[in-house]
Design an enzyme around this catalytic site. Structure first.
Site, PDB file in Angstrom:
ATOM      1  N   HIS A 135       0.824  -1.206   0.000  1.00 57.17           N
ATOM      2  CA  HIS A 135       0.000   0.000   0.000  1.00 57.17           C
ATOM      3  C   HIS A 135       0.860   1.259   0.000  1.00 57.17           C
ATOM      4  O   HIS A 135       0.378   2.341   0.326  1.00 57.17           O
ATOM      5  CB  HIS A 135      -0.909   0.021   1.232  1.00 57.17           C
ATOM      6  CG  HIS A 135      -1.723  -1.212   1.404  1.00 57.17           C
ATOM      7  ND1 HIS A 135      -2.601  -1.638   0.439  1.00 57.17           N
ATOM      8  CD2 HIS A 135      -1.797  -2.123   2.415  1.00 57.17           C
ATOM      9  CE1 HIS A 135      -3.185  -2.767   0.858  1.00 57.17           C
ATOM     10  NE2 HIS A 135      -2.703  -3.079   2.045  1.00 57.17           N
ATOM     11  N   HIS A 186      -7.152  -4.705  -0.749  1.00 59.78           N
ATOM     12  CA  HIS A 186      -6.492  -5.976  -1.046  1.00 59.78           C
ATOM     13  C   HIS A 186      -7.216  -6.694  -2.167  1.00 59.78           C
ATOM     14  O   HIS A 186      -7.073  -7.904  -2.338  1.00 59.78           O
ATOM     15  CB  HIS A 186      -6.468  -6.873   0.196  1.00 59.78           C
ATOM     16  CG  HIS A 186      -6.035  -6.159   1.418  1.00 59.78           C
ATOM     17  ND1 HIS A 186      -6.937  -5.599   2.303  1.00 59.78           N
ATOM     18  CD2 HIS A 186      -4.802  -5.864   1.885  1.00 59.78           C
ATOM     19  CE1 HIS A 186      -6.255  -5.015   3.279  1.00 59.78           C
ATOM     20  NE2 HIS A 186      -4.969  -5.150   3.044  1.00 59.78           N
TER      21      HIS A 186
END
Lengths: 333, 333
Positions: free
Chosen positions: A57, A219
């Site tokens: 991320h 995700h």
């Protein structure tokens, strides 16, 4: 799988080594267990702010370590929670005697491991407070989550709590402020393409050539629905409407508008979305007083966008504007 | 083609409108002809620094408009040179009486149109100087270029010239400094995937599932050769060796190391490359004293990386460190 890496199992470790040599003035890296701390940690008498979560991320969270934001970040493997011992060791490394705030995105593994680390820290006499971020309006409960997922507001919580801690605020105050930011922030995203977790070697889901996932998780978790690709203005409405319909946005209020790239989307497209989102916020009587545009909480190379709207008060704006010096966010220094 | 846009022909215009509402404190946008100027332009008595080129390389150039860097940016259509009238109007809008430096990447269309604009400006009594950037060691001559292409060093030229202009340096001095930066900067890139120009609707070239293009241009121009995907450390050597073998890198010198993402490559991977590039520079006796890591000169959503190495002197470092306040680069303010 086409990626710039050596062994997939070395990716996070080698990226951390890269950060260490790129930003020696800002941060220090420890590899076993893996975490980053600001260069001058621990800062005596200051509340420390720590976050962590799966890697993939970036710049979240390691790119936000430095003066005025995070004291430490604990990166797990890609899309995998950091372990309790990572979090505990990082907590010990940054505690300056005033306690440590843990900023935790609401994913079951993260919540559990941060809780365990907080308990162990307490046993060692370190006071901790947890700010749980659960701002994603797309879905209640998800693949890895009970309740709402934590997404874009995390960046804003980290900035604002980091500034409050830098200003000398106490543990309870910094945590309360972080919770208030979370309560006033709402996000939603959509994906045009999936991404590939390196050790899996293939895309985590599939999308048809004109298909998108509305309400995607960071995700690749399923969102609200599959939809056809439409013009950007219509897609921006698909994200802004659920955000604006949720609490707490009231006409006449000031907001921070954050248009976030998920990794593979050009900046040009993010500004097209920002333009429409700004127009939609204004149409509801909201005044965009601060903005952030770019890839700040990503899903590897996923193409897509998320929008975060934060209803700000004077204190939040003041801490947002306060100096920050990290690899990914910097101003005032 | 999966992109966040409305009509492809409106993409650049709508992105500019987004920039205008996102950064009203930094810049103003004019749409016909299209250009951006810093909010307080023209600055009386200050040399102005202007750049431009095809869109699709964002944040270059519009993201660098603001205090301490560019006074104006002229975005063409995607991968298409800006027109002479765009450049002329922007030149007129930012001239504060001390002249205007044009920073031009070495592509035939850009060079021609900037030349024409400079002549027209001269006829109107505006003094201009041109700094041509041609730092790409990959190839001599290319699809759109005679000589070497201009790539990553452009970002460094714009920052350093912008700071020199802000410090009150004269037209000839700022231009001479820009040329010195170009002379001391070298770049090379590679692509893992192509990108899609919106009005074309399909990828500009093809790469097999394990194939890369070594020495890629920022518009997808062919490089030195097709090669098989290899571990990141080996790919980093493929870029660093030709850079280091070229003039002017000498052992014992200070360098700025810039690892640039081409758009679709996660930050995690850029830091893996930075780590190895730093090691290779050190092995040649170079001291990395400044660094930049991230997507600053991109090719839409292309996956890949370019490396730029700049041999710096004390004056370049001073101007690199000077305050800058733009959408994409900011420090000191």
């Amino acid at each position: 799988m086409k990626k710039l890496l050596n062994a997939p199992s070395d990716l996070v470790k080698e990226a951390l080594a890269g950060m260490a040599v790129a930003h020696p003035d800002l941060l220090r890296v420890q590899l076993d267990p893996a975490f980053l701390v600001r260069a001058d940690a621990p800062v005596r008498g200051k509340v420390a702010v720590l976050s962590g979560g799966g890697s993939g991320h970036e710049p979240l969270h390691g790119g936000f370590v430095g003066r005025g934001m995070l004291d430490a970040a604990c990166p797990g493997a890609v899309f995998t929670s950091p372990t309790p011992d990572q979090i505990l060791e990082a907590t010990r490394a940054v505690d300056g005697g005033a306690g440590v705030v843990h900023v935790v995105k609401n994913y079951t593994g993260d919540v559990m491991n941060f809780e365990m680390a907080a308990e162990l820290a307490r046993d060692m006499g370190i006071a901790t407070e947890t700010v749980l971020v659960n701002d994603d309006v797309a879905v209640e409960n998800s693949l890895y989550t009970a309740g709402r997922r934590g997404v874009g507001t995390t960046v804003l919580v980290e900035k604002i709590c980091g500034a409050a801690a830098e200003a000398g605020r106490g543990l309870a105050d910094v945590a309360a402020l972080g919770r208030r930011v979370n309560d006033h922030g709402r996000s939603m995203g959509l994906a045009l393409t999936p991404c590939t977790v390196p050790h899996a070697g293939k895309p985590s889901f599939e999308l048809g050539p004109d298909e998108i996932e509305v309400g995607i998780g960071i995700h690749g978790e399923p969102g609200r629905r599959r939809a056809k690709l439409e013009p950007a203005d219509r897609l921006t409405e698909m994200l802004m409407d659920p955000i604006l319909d949720d609490l707490p946005f009231r006409a006449g209020k000031d907001v921070l508008l954050f248009v976030n790239g998920l990794g593979g989307t050009p900046l040009l497209e993010l500004y097209v979305v920002f333009r429409k989102a700004h127009e939609l916020a204004a149409a509801r009587g909201l005044r965009v007083v601060r903005s952030l545009v770019g890839p700040y909480i990503t899903s590897l190379e996923m193409a897509g966008v998320s929008i975060t709207l934060l209803e700000v008060d004077e204190e939040m704006v003041r801490y947002w504007d306060a100096p920050v010096h990290t690899a990914a966010l910097r101003w005032g220094v």
